[in-house]
Motif scaffolding. Structure first.
Motif, PDB file in Angstrom:
ATOM      1  N   LEU A  72      -3.326  -2.616   1.074  1.00  0.00           N
ATOM      2  CA  LEU A  72      -4.673  -2.733   1.632  1.00  0.00           C
ATOM      3  C   LEU A  72      -4.994  -4.168   2.019  1.00  0.00           C
ATOM      4  CD1 LEU A  72      -6.641  -0.326  -0.751  1.00  0.00           C
ATOM      5  CD2 LEU A  72      -5.865   0.132   1.583  1.00  0.00           C
ATOM      6  N   LEU A  73      -4.567  -5.109   1.194  1.00  0.00           N
ATOM      7  CA  LEU A  73      -4.832  -6.513   1.502  1.00  0.00           C
ATOM      8  C   LEU A  73      -4.074  -6.953   2.747  1.00  0.00           C
ATOM      9  CD1 LEU A  73      -6.350  -8.999   0.482  1.00  0.00           C
ATOM     10  CD2 LEU A  73      -4.385  -9.529  -0.973  1.00  0.00           C
ATOM     11  N   GLY A  74      -2.897  -6.378   2.967  1.00  0.00           N
ATOM     12  CA  GLY A  74      -2.083  -6.761   4.119  1.00  0.00           C
ATOM     13  C   GLY A  74      -2.271  -5.884   5.337  1.00  0.00           C
ATOM     14  N   ASP A  75      -3.160  -4.914   5.254  1.00  0.00           N
ATOM     15  CA  ASP A  75      -3.296  -3.972   6.373  1.00  0.00           C
ATOM     16  C   ASP A  75      -3.893  -4.624   7.610  1.00  0.00           C
ATOM     17  OD1 ASP A  75      -3.411  -1.355   7.691  1.00  0.00           O
ATOM     18  OD2 ASP A  75      -5.586  -1.631   7.494  1.00  0.00           O
ATOM     19  N   ASP A  76      -3.306  -4.274   8.758  1.00  0.00           N
ATOM     20  CA  ASP A  76      -3.798  -4.742  10.049  1.00  0.00           C
ATOM     21  C   ASP A  76      -4.124  -3.526  10.920  1.00  0.00           C
ATOM     22  OD1 ASP A  76      -4.399  -6.067  12.375  1.00  0.00           O
ATOM     23  OD2 ASP A  76      -2.359  -6.750  12.783  1.00  0.00           O
ATOM     24  N   ALA A  77      -5.104  -2.749  10.464  1.00  0.00           N
ATOM     25  CA  ALA A  77      -5.600  -1.567  11.181  1.00  0.00           C
ATOM     26  C   ALA A  77      -4.568  -0.455  11.315  1.00  0.00           C
ATOM     27  CB  ALA A  77      -6.133  -1.958  12.558  1.00  0.00           C
ATOM     28  N   ASP A  89     -12.352  -0.704  -1.175  1.00  0.00           N
ATOM     29  CA  ASP A  89     -12.850  -1.043   0.151  1.00  0.00           C
ATOM     30  C   ASP A  89     -12.857  -2.562   0.345  1.00  0.00           C
ATOM     31  OD1 ASP A  89     -14.054   0.088   2.632  1.00  0.00           O
ATOM     32  OD2 ASP A  89     -15.728  -1.203   2.044  1.00  0.00           O
ATOM     33  N   GLU A  90     -13.184  -3.302  -0.698  1.00  0.00           N
ATOM     34  CA  GLU A  90     -13.145  -4.762  -0.620  1.00  0.00           C
ATOM     35  C   GLU A  90     -11.723  -5.260  -0.375  1.00  0.00           C
ATOM     36  OE1 GLU A  90     -14.901  -6.570  -4.034  1.00  0.00           O
ATOM     37  OE2 GLU A  90     -16.897  -5.771  -3.647  1.00  0.00           O
ATOM     38  N   LEU A  91     -10.751  -4.633  -1.012  1.00  0.00           N
ATOM     39  CA  LEU A  91      -9.348  -4.983  -0.771  1.00  0.00           C
ATOM     40  C   LEU A  91      -8.992  -4.788   0.697  1.00  0.00           C
ATOM     41  CD1 LEU A  91      -7.464  -3.439  -3.829  1.00  0.00           C
ATOM     42  CD2 LEU A  91      -7.035  -5.739  -2.953  1.00  0.00           C
ATOM     43  N   TRP A  92      -9.351  -3.637   1.227  1.00  0.00           N
ATOM     44  CA  TRP A  92      -8.993  -3.298   2.605  1.00  0.00           C
ATOM     45  C   TRP A  92      -9.708  -4.192   3.615  1.00  0.00           C
ATOM     46  CZ3 TRP A  92     -11.886   0.050   6.261  1.00  0.00           C
ATOM     47  CH2 TRP A  92     -11.135   0.340   7.406  1.00  0.00           C
ATOM     48  N   ARG A  93     -10.992  -4.474   3.358  1.00  0.00           N
ATOM     49  CA  ARG A  93     -11.781  -5.279   4.299  1.00  0.00           C
ATOM     50  C   ARG A  93     -11.611  -6.779   4.081  1.00  0.00           C
ATOM     51  NH1 ARG A  93     -15.417  -2.085   7.084  1.00  0.00           N
ATOM     52  NH2 ARG A  93     -15.758   0.001   6.200  1.00  0.00           N
ATOM     53  N   LYS A  94     -10.944  -7.165   2.986  1.00  0.00           N
ATOM     54  CA  LYS A  94     -10.783  -8.584   2.625  1.00  0.00           C
ATOM     55  C   LYS A  94     -12.144  -9.236   2.420  1.00  0.00           C
ATOM     56  CE  LYS A  94      -6.947  -7.403   5.011  1.00  0.00           C
ATOM     57  NZ  LYS A  94      -6.761  -6.041   5.532  1.00  0.00           N
ATOM     58  N   THR A  95     -13.005  -8.539   1.705  1.00  0.00           N
ATOM     59  CA  THR A  95     -14.364  -9.029   1.436  1.00  0.00           C
ATOM     60  C   THR A  95     -14.617  -8.993  -0.068  1.00  0.00           C
ATOM     61  OG1 THR A  95     -15.225  -6.774   1.771  1.00  0.00           O
ATOM     62  CG2 THR A  95     -15.298  -8.294   3.660  1.00  0.00           C
ATOM     63  N   ALA A 409       3.785 -10.583   5.282  1.00  0.00           N
ATOM     64  CA  ALA A 409       2.951 -11.332   6.225  1.00  0.00           C
ATOM     65  C   ALA A 409       2.827 -12.788   5.799  1.00  0.00           C
ATOM     66  CB  ALA A 409       1.573 -10.687   6.332  1.00  0.00           C
ATOM     67  N   LYS A 410       2.632 -13.003   4.517  1.00  0.00           N
ATOM     68  CA  LYS A 410       2.441 -14.371   4.030  1.00  0.00           C
ATOM     69  C   LYS A 410       3.722 -15.194   4.119  1.00  0.00           C
ATOM     70  CE  LYS A 410      -1.487 -13.680   0.926  1.00  0.00           C
ATOM     71  NZ  LYS A 410      -1.968 -13.780  -0.476  1.00  0.00           N
ATOM     72  N   ARG A 411       4.842 -14.616   3.716  1.00  0.00           N
ATOM     73  CA  ARG A 411       6.062 -15.433   3.723  1.00  0.00           C
ATOM     74  C   ARG A 411       6.528 -15.728   5.149  1.00  0.00           C
ATOM     75  NH1 ARG A 411      11.004 -12.937   4.381  1.00  0.00           N
ATOM     76  NH2 ARG A 411      10.994 -10.658   4.444  1.00  0.00           N
ATOM     77  N   ASN A 415      -0.330 -13.601  10.989  1.00  0.00           N
ATOM     78  CA  ASN A 415      -1.725 -13.194  10.813  1.00  0.00           C
ATOM     79  C   ASN A 415      -1.813 -11.793  10.227  1.00  0.00           C
ATOM     80  OD1 ASN A 415      -2.357 -15.610  12.027  1.00  0.00           O
ATOM     81  ND2 ASN A 415      -3.512 -14.704  13.716  1.00  0.00           N
ATOM     82  N   VAL A 416      -2.900 -11.560   9.512  1.00  0.00           N
ATOM     83  CA  VAL A 416      -3.290 -10.208   9.110  1.00  0.00           C
ATOM     84  C   VAL A 416      -4.584  -9.918   9.854  1.00  0.00           C
ATOM     85  CG1 VAL A 416      -3.964  -8.705   7.212  1.00  0.00           C
ATOM     86  CG2 VAL A 416      -2.195 -10.440   6.852  1.00  0.00           C
ATOM     87  N   GLY A 417      -4.465  -9.154  10.923  1.00  0.00           N
ATOM     88  CA  GLY A 417      -5.598  -8.989  11.816  1.00  0.00           C
ATOM     89  C   GLY A 417      -5.915 -10.329  12.455  1.00  0.00           C
TER      90      GLY A 417
END
Length: 447
Positions: A72-77, A89-95, A409-411, A415-417
């Protein structure tokens, strides 16, 4: 070992160093046993180790939370979280809020698991000589695995700034048996956590054999997680060699079909380490969130066309989905009581391929041969040449919904989104409960 022993196991020492219980909650549980009994002899230490596996299998760790947090944290739609739990939902939205109950539960469960492993390691002098290496290796594997995912989720990734000064997580390698001021430790550096992870997993590799039950730590499982660790650090020689040790050890083989890799009846040859789940024990929150109601799930994580369009028409992985109520779901977790894979052999071929490609080597096999081995199993057309981008595309198709999305994505500094890989929103905040209790802790930037 009988995991059902866990139902009476609860020693005071299993209270993790960051538990931060209020005084009114510091009550000795009626099902507890005294520490002197719990670690008095070899059998008691073995029972304590069973408790570490039980803690590891919690829905708040490898029974789901570690994996879906990475997804969820790495999801790009590519998925949509459509559930009612604001924590996910916070994980998915990065909020993130610093009071997110799910990330707090994962943090606490991680430190509880580490503390049980620490208790086992502290009592090795009580263990029969014939079992000492095995118990030490298993406890070190568990501790190393958990610290690796803690630092990946709660700290800046390796390569984002200086790991020697970036803050990781508190490093606790001795048992916590009662909270005092001395137990309120600051965060160790990212480099220090990685060093401990590598020490634990390397030691586990040297001490362990390969039991037939892949629900327990093994030499090969330690090698496989080491390959992940080194890949995350960009240490390609070490990653290649660890993955190659897994592959050439010949304990595991790819299942005949991609679908077979996710069936308990057929996947024993491919799953290197897993969380055992049955009607009495273990947790499978991957089923809970990823499967529709027709498969006993909530159907919260729905696959979108952006992901489905990544597969070629001949690729069987592109049809490994189910449709329900107009939505699409992965078929990886349709069994409510299915074991939860933590690492599979297919990943090791892709680690070896990427590392060999970056190094210009062909240890074990050429990168092209390794990638085509995975593609052939899925029925996808063979490649004639291979690039790093090809390997990464293969990782996305093969390892989708297995928790590696954010870490790749990080390594790779992608971008994530619209968020750059280094964005503070892609790092989970330290739970506010811990910040309030332990004044030595520093919150992650941006929170």
């Amino acid at each position: 070992m009988n995991k059902n022993i866990k139902h009476w196991l609860f020693i005071g020492a299993t209270v993790a160093f960051m538990t931060s219980c209020d005084n009114q909650l510091d009550v000795k549980p009626t099902a507890s046993i005294d520490e002197s009994e719990a670690l008095a002899n070899s059998q008691a230490v073995e029972v304590t180790l069973v408790g570490a596996y039980d803690a590891l299998s919690s829905s708040n760790l490898y029974g789901g939370a570690i994996q879906y947090s990475g997804d969820l944290l790495g999801d790009d739609a590519e998925v949509r979280f459509a559930g009612t739990f604001t924590t996910l939902d916070e994980l998915w939205r990065k909020t993130f809020t610093t009071t997110n109950a799910q990330t707090q539960a994962t943090w606490l469960q991680a430190y509880t698991t580490i503390n049980i492993a620490n208790n086992v390691l502290s009592a090795l002098d009580k263990v029969d000589a014939s079992r000492k290496n095995t118990l030490e290796g298993e406890a070190r594997f568990i501790r190393g695995l958990v610290y690796f995912d803690l630092v990946r989720l709660w700290a800046k990734t390796w390569g984002d700034g200086d790991p020697n000064t970036n803050l990781g997580v508190p490093l606790v390698i001795t048992p916590t048996r009662g909270i005092t001021d001395a137990d309120y430790l600051p965060r160790a550096t990212v480099a220090a956590i990685y060093a401990q992870v590598i020490e634990d997993l390397t030691k586990a590799e040297s001490l362990l054999g390969n039991p037939s039950d892949t629900g327990f730590a093994s030499k090969t499982a330690a090698q496989a997680i080491l390959a992940r660790v080194y890949l995350q650090q960009g240490k390609y020689t070490e990653a290649r060699d660890a993955a190659n040790r897994v592959i050439t050890g010949n304990q595991f083989s790819l299942t005949e079909s991609f679908a077979s890799a996710f069936s308990d009846a057929t996947n024993d040859s491919e799953i290197i380490f897993k969380i055992i789940v049955n009607e009495q024990d273990g947790a499978n929150n991957m089923n809970l969130y990823y499967a529709p109601a027709t498969y006993q799930g909530r159907g919260d994580i729905r696959v979108q066309n952006k992901h489905l369009n990544l597969y070629s028409s001949s690729d069987s992985r592109g049809t490994f989905f189910v449709r329900a109520s107009g939505n699409v779901y992965t078929s990886k977790y349709l069994d409510q009581f299915g074991d939860v894979p933590v690492v599979r052999l297919a990943e090791m071929y892709l680690v070896r391929a990427e590392a060999n490609l970056r190094l210009g080597t062909s240890i074990g096999a050429t990168p092209l041969a390794d990638v085509n081995r995975i593609r052939n199993r899925a029925g996808a057309a063979e490649l004639t040449t291979v690039t790093v981008d090809n390997v990464m595309a293969e990782r996305k198709l093969e390892l989708a919904f297995e928790g590696e999305q954010i870490h790749d994505a990080k390594r790779l500094k992608r971008n994530v989104g619209t968020l750059p890989f280094s964005d503070n929103k892609l790092v989970i905040p330290i739970p506010q409960r811990e910040i309030d209790t332990n004044k030595s802790l520093v919150q992650n930037p941006g929170y």
